[in-house]
Design an enzyme around this catalytic site. Sequence first.
Site, PDB file in Angstrom:
ATOM      1  N   GLU A  84       0.855  -1.265   0.074  1.00  0.00           N
ATOM      2  CA  GLU A  84       0.023  -0.056   0.023  1.00  0.00           C
ATOM      3  C   GLU A  84       0.944   1.214   0.034  1.00  0.00           C
ATOM      4  OE1 GLU A  84      -4.290  -0.335   1.319  1.00  0.00           O
ATOM      5  OE2 GLU A  84      -2.969  -0.768   3.225  1.00  0.00           O
ATOM      6  N   HIS A 103      -0.725   5.112   7.923  1.00  0.00           N
ATOM      7  CA  HIS A 103      -1.759   4.457   7.552  1.00  0.00           C
ATOM      8  C   HIS A 103      -2.167   3.379   8.504  1.00  0.00           C
ATOM      9  CE1 HIS A 103      -4.738   2.323   5.187  1.00  0.00           C
ATOM     10  NE2 HIS A 103      -4.065   1.077   5.261  1.00  0.00           N
ATOM     11  N   HIS A 178     -11.780  -0.150   5.926  1.00  0.00           N
ATOM     12  CA  HIS A 178     -10.489  -0.477   5.968  1.00  0.00           C
ATOM     13  C   HIS A 178      -9.606   0.169   7.296  1.00  0.00           C
ATOM     14  CE1 HIS A 178      -6.729  -0.279   3.027  1.00  0.00           C
ATOM     15  NE2 HIS A 178      -6.448  -0.569   4.473  1.00  0.00           N
TER      16      HIS A 178
HETATM   17 ZN   LIG Z   1      -4.484  -0.618   4.704  1.00  0.00          ZN
END
Ligand SMILES: [Zn+2]
Length: 255
Positions: A84, A103, A178
Amino acid sequence: MPDNSTLSLRTLFSTFITGSHILHQQNVLDAYGHLSFRHPTEHSHFFMSRYIAPGTISSPSEIIEYHVSNAEPVDPNETKGYSERHIHSEIYKRFDSVHAVVHSHADAVVPYTVSGVPLRPVFHMAGFLRAVGAPVYDISDYRRDGDKFDMLVRNEHLGKGLAEHFDGGVGVVLMRGHGFTAVGGSMEEVVLRSVYTMKNAGIQTAALTQRAAWLGYLSEEETIGSTEMTQSTVTRPWGLWVREVEADNLYVNNA
Ligand SMILES: [Zn+2]
């Protein structure tokens, strides 16, 4: 707030390793999720850990340098990285002022990505969430033919769609089904924002379960004032969190 441009890479590597440990100890990251930072002088490069759990990084040799332009490693023979990393590259590409990104999949925050209830600042440590609440990125709005359906931001166009949600000075963007992504002018700032995004979500959820007649969210003026306050006091929680990870022998920092 520290100015990254005046700090040596060696100092920043040490801060990065400690910051990764703090994010793990504070439960912002588990085996997944990541911190990154922009190169202090070569602004078209950024750094992330190799493919390991953030709590276990211990050495600068485990840090990979990437191009902002395409999220590919500067050294083509580099070891495997996170899938990612376009989250990070597309944000650095769009915002010169951003020097660090987190993140996270923190479970306290995920309900606000799927419920339609805005994550709004309920206390002064989270004014950066803004009075209207954190925007929500829906990956399905940006998928193209051939993209996987595993919810991961795996390529440039998915990352660009996420980055656009930070326009106008947004500090935190939620990601449907997410987690969230936070940005900052330094690693210290983005770690603080990540920790207090998670704490705000927990407090807001607790308040909502009280079936209160109203919720006293921070006003626009209060979010601005609180954001200035946390920016000027970030060294205090940072100093505490550094000591906490130093006192826990799970975490090793050889930088
Ligand atoms: Zn993620």
